[in-house]
Design a protein around this motif. Structure first.
Motif, PDB file in Angstrom:
ATOM      1  N   ALA A  27     -31.984   3.388 -23.709  1.00 44.36           N
ATOM      2  CA  ALA A  27     -31.725   3.185 -25.130  1.00 44.36           C
ATOM      3  C   ALA A  27     -32.375   1.918 -25.654  1.00 44.36           C
ATOM      4  CB  ALA A  27     -30.218   3.138 -25.395  1.00 44.36           C
ATOM      5  N   SER A  28     -32.771   0.991 -24.751  1.00 50.67           N
ATOM      6  CA  SER A  28     -33.371  -0.258 -25.199  1.00 50.67           C
ATOM      7  C   SER A  28     -34.689  -0.029 -25.916  1.00 50.67           C
ATOM      8  CB  SER A  28     -33.580  -1.201 -24.011  1.00 50.67           C
ATOM      9  OG  SER A  28     -34.518  -0.661 -23.098  1.00 50.67           O
ATOM     10  N   ALA A  29     -35.313   1.122 -25.702  1.00 50.26           N
ATOM     11  CA  ALA A  29     -36.579   1.413 -26.375  1.00 50.26           C
ATOM     12  C   ALA A  29     -36.382   1.894 -27.805  1.00 50.26           C
ATOM     13  CB  ALA A  29     -37.346   2.483 -25.592  1.00 50.26           C
ATOM     14  N   ASP A  30     -35.177   2.313 -28.145  1.00 48.57           N
ATOM     15  CA  ASP A  30     -34.971   2.970 -29.429  1.00 48.57           C
ATOM     16  C   ASP A  30     -35.105   2.037 -30.629  1.00 48.57           C
ATOM     17  OD1 ASP A  30     -34.560   5.280 -28.040  1.00 48.57           O
ATOM     18  OD2 ASP A  30     -32.371   5.160 -28.097  1.00 48.57           O
ATOM     19  N   GLU A  31     -34.811   0.728 -30.440  1.00 49.92           N
ATOM     20  CA  GLU A  31     -34.851  -0.202 -31.558  1.00 49.92           C
ATOM     21  C   GLU A  31     -36.060  -1.122 -31.503  1.00 49.92           C
ATOM     22  OE1 GLU A  31     -31.153  -2.278 -31.709  1.00 49.92           O
ATOM     23  OE2 GLU A  31     -30.023  -0.514 -32.329  1.00 49.92           O
ATOM     24  N   GLU A  32     -37.028  -0.836 -30.656  1.00 52.87           N
ATOM     25  CA  GLU A  32     -38.205  -1.680 -30.541  1.00 52.87           C
ATOM     26  C   GLU A  32     -39.128  -1.507 -31.740  1.00 52.87           C
ATOM     27  OE1 GLU A  32     -38.821  -2.149 -25.783  1.00 52.87           O
ATOM     28  OE2 GLU A  32     -39.596  -0.344 -26.721  1.00 52.87           O
ATOM     29  N   SER A  33     -40.057  -2.456 -31.893  1.00 62.99           N
ATOM     30  CA  SER A  33     -41.025  -2.362 -32.975  1.00 62.99           C
ATOM     31  C   SER A  33     -41.721  -1.008 -32.943  1.00 62.99           C
ATOM     32  CB  SER A  33     -42.067  -3.478 -32.833  1.00 62.99           C
ATOM     33  OG  SER A  33     -41.492  -4.744 -33.059  1.00 62.99           O
ATOM     34  N   PHE A  34     -41.945  -0.457 -34.136  1.00 59.94           N
ATOM     35  CA  PHE A  34     -42.674   0.790 -34.364  1.00 59.94           C
ATOM     36  C   PHE A  34     -41.840   2.044 -34.116  1.00 59.94           C
ATOM     37  CE2 PHE A  34     -45.792  -2.318 -32.648  1.00 59.94           C
ATOM     38  CZ  PHE A  34     -46.368  -2.649 -33.857  1.00 59.94           C
ATOM     39  N   GLU A  35     -40.710   1.941 -33.408  1.00 58.14           N
ATOM     40  CA  GLU A  35     -39.931   3.151 -33.146  1.00 58.14           C
ATOM     41  C   GLU A  35     -39.332   3.705 -34.436  1.00 58.14           C
ATOM     42  OE1 GLU A  35     -39.695   5.062 -30.721  1.00 58.14           O
ATOM     43  OE2 GLU A  35     -40.544   3.918 -29.067  1.00 58.14           O
ATOM     44  N   SER A  36     -38.887   2.811 -35.331  1.00 57.27           N
ATOM     45  CA  SER A  36     -38.291   3.248 -36.591  1.00 57.27           C
ATOM     46  C   SER A  36     -39.269   3.148 -37.745  1.00 57.27           C
ATOM     47  CB  SER A  36     -37.058   2.392 -36.898  1.00 57.27           C
ATOM     48  OG  SER A  36     -37.445   1.054 -37.151  1.00 57.27           O
ATOM     49  N   GLY A  37     -40.487   2.702 -37.466  1.00 55.94           N
ATOM     50  CA  GLY A  37     -41.456   2.460 -38.523  1.00 55.94           C
ATOM     51  C   GLY A  37     -41.478   1.016 -38.976  1.00 55.94           C
ATOM     52  N   LEU A  38     -40.542   0.202 -38.457  1.00 54.31           N
ATOM     53  CA  LEU A  38     -40.467  -1.214 -38.797  1.00 54.31           C
ATOM     54  C   LEU A  38     -40.751  -2.065 -37.567  1.00 54.31           C
ATOM     55  CD1 LEU A  38     -37.138  -1.226 -40.868  1.00 54.31           C
ATOM     56  CD2 LEU A  38     -39.472  -1.153 -41.768  1.00 54.31           C
ATOM     57  N   LEU A  39     -41.157  -3.307 -37.815  1.00 58.96           N
ATOM     58  CA  LEU A  39     -41.232  -4.263 -36.717  1.00 58.96           C
ATOM     59  C   LEU A  39     -39.812  -4.630 -36.283  1.00 58.96           C
ATOM     60  CD1 LEU A  39     -44.068  -6.631 -37.992  1.00 58.96           C
ATOM     61  CD2 LEU A  39     -44.261  -4.723 -36.391  1.00 58.96           C
ATOM     62  N   GLU A  40     -39.693  -5.156 -35.082  1.00 63.10           N
ATOM     63  CA  GLU A  40     -38.367  -5.428 -34.546  1.00 63.10           C
ATOM     64  C   GLU A  40     -37.758  -6.681 -35.172  1.00 63.10           C
ATOM     65  OE1 GLU A  40     -36.282  -5.086 -30.131  1.00 63.10           O
ATOM     66  OE2 GLU A  40     -38.420  -5.493 -30.322  1.00 63.10           O
TER      67      GLU A  40
ATOM     68  N   ARG B 292     -42.367  -6.223 -44.109  1.00 63.24           N
ATOM     69  CA  ARG B 292     -42.989  -6.336 -45.427  1.00 63.24           C
ATOM     70  C   ARG B 292     -43.902  -7.553 -45.513  1.00 63.24           C
ATOM     71  NH1 ARG B 292     -39.494  -6.704 -50.911  1.00 63.24           N
ATOM     72  NH2 ARG B 292     -39.092  -8.798 -50.098  1.00 63.24           N
ATOM     73  N   SER B 293     -43.524  -8.655 -44.870  1.00 61.12           N
ATOM     74  CA  SER B 293     -44.314  -9.876 -44.977  1.00 61.12           C
ATOM     75  C   SER B 293     -45.487  -9.910 -44.006  1.00 61.12           C
ATOM     76  CB  SER B 293     -43.430 -11.106 -44.741  1.00 61.12           C
ATOM     77  OG  SER B 293     -42.895 -11.102 -43.429  1.00 61.12           O
ATOM     78  N   ARG B 294     -45.306  -9.341 -42.805  1.00 58.36           N
ATOM     79  CA  ARG B 294     -46.347  -9.447 -41.784  1.00 58.36           C
ATOM     80  C   ARG B 294     -47.244  -8.219 -41.689  1.00 58.36           C
ATOM     81  NH1 ARG B 294     -43.209 -12.259 -36.621  1.00 58.36           N
ATOM     82  NH2 ARG B 294     -42.174 -13.932 -37.821  1.00 58.36           N
ATOM     83  N   ARG B 295     -46.699  -7.046 -41.976  1.00 59.30           N
ATOM     84  CA  ARG B 295     -47.468  -5.817 -41.854  1.00 59.30           C
ATOM     85  C   ARG B 295     -47.237  -4.943 -43.079  1.00 59.30           C
ATOM     86  NH1 ARG B 295     -49.137  -3.917 -36.894  1.00 59.30           N
ATOM     87  NH2 ARG B 295     -50.037  -2.261 -38.176  1.00 59.30           N
ATOM     88  N   PRO B 296     -47.801  -5.328 -44.229  1.00 62.98           N
ATOM     89  CA  PRO B 296     -47.601  -4.499 -45.431  1.00 62.98           C
ATOM     90  C   PRO B 296     -48.074  -3.071 -45.256  1.00 62.98           C
ATOM     91  CG  PRO B 296     -49.326  -6.158 -45.761  1.00 62.98           C
ATOM     92  CD  PRO B 296     -48.628  -6.505 -44.487  1.00 62.98           C
ATOM     93  N   ASP B 297     -49.044  -2.844 -44.356  1.00 67.40           N
ATOM     94  CA  ASP B 297     -49.497  -1.476 -44.113  1.00 67.40           C
ATOM     95  C   ASP B 297     -48.383  -0.642 -43.493  1.00 67.40           C
ATOM     96  OD1 ASP B 297     -49.782  -3.206 -41.828  1.00 67.40           O
ATOM     97  OD2 ASP B 297     -50.963  -1.655 -40.836  1.00 67.40           O
TER      98      ASP B 297
END
Length: 247
Positions: free
Chosen positions: A165-178, A218-223
């Motif tokens: 489950a530790s992978a589920d909240e990592e950066s990019f998993e939800s579309g957001l950085l961690e 939003r601040s680091r990866r607007p894309d």
């Protein structure tokens, strides 16, 4: 053995490299995945074992030959049928977490590592090869990129991570950085762990983490933020940045 990787390369000694350590290395030793290399030069037809030639139309550098690469690739696909064929190239589609998850859920991959100025286009026209890129920069060859791809895949294989489950909240998993992480000591160089993380209120903690992830993205990866859907950054009660203990 459910996941197999075959690397077509001019430098087999580069493997397993970093893949022989940490999570990937332990999983390799435990037989949770398999790795092999194929020396491209073994399929060259001349006594010099030539794998490249000058670019048609002129220009600097050398181009890897389609006939030699096809011979190496065809021999490998016959031996390992059903594996997708990937080529690590700067012009490939950006490697993203959904593609990593899809590859990790499959049987593995045959990975072609380019060198020099690139690969004769006719190979891509004649064979089913997916081109992937690990970033907008140039490496000396595809080997380091292949290691990156495989490390991303292997850590998702069953039993590799201690807590899946530790992978589920990592950066990019939800579309957001961690979101930011903290641990002991509670105070370090005058900086404290945000009070909300010490509150024991799981709903507030979840809201704070989501808001922080949105702010960072939003601040680091607007894309990424735009792909995620954009809109205002959520600021639920107790979840926004505050003066004092919360930062």
């Amino acid at each position: 053995m459910s996941f197999r990787a075959a690397i077509l390369t001019l430098y087999p000694a580069m493997f397993p490299g970093p893949l022989g350590h940490s999570l990937a290395g332990r999983a390799l030793a435990e037989g949770r995945w398999a790795l092999e290399t194929v020396q491209i030069r073994d399929f060259a037809g001349d006594r010099h074992r030539s794998v490249d030639d000058t670019p048609a139309g002129g220009g600097a550098g050398m181009v890897m030959r389609a006939d030699v690469l096809a011979a190496a690739l065809d021999a490998t696909t016959v031996r390992l049928p059903g594996l997708p064929v990937l080529a690590m190239t700067p012009r490939g589609a950006p490697l993203r977490q959904p593609r990593v998850r899809a590859l990790a859920a499959g049987p593995g991959a045959i990975i072609l590592c380019g060198r020099f100025e690139g690969i004769d286009q006719r190979l891509f026209d004649a064979r089913d090869i997916e081109e992937l890129s690990v970033g907008d920069y140039i490496l000396s060859g595809g080997e380091v990129a292949a290691c990156t791809l495989l490390d991303a895949c292997v850590r998702l294989l069953p039993g590799v991570m201690g807590a899946p489950a530790s992978a589920d909240e990592e950066s990019f998993e939800s579309g957001l950085l961690e979101y930011p992480h903290y641990t002991r000591p509670q105070e370090w160089e005058g900086r404290t762990i945000p009070q909300v993380l010490r509150s024991g209120d799981h709903a507030r903690i979840a809201a704070w983490r989501h808001a922080e992830a949105a702010l960072i993205t939003r601040s680091r990866r607007p894309d990424l933020w735009e792909r995620h859907g954009g809109g205002p950054v959520p600021s639920p009660s107790g979840a926004r940045r505050e003066d004092g203990d919360d930062r």
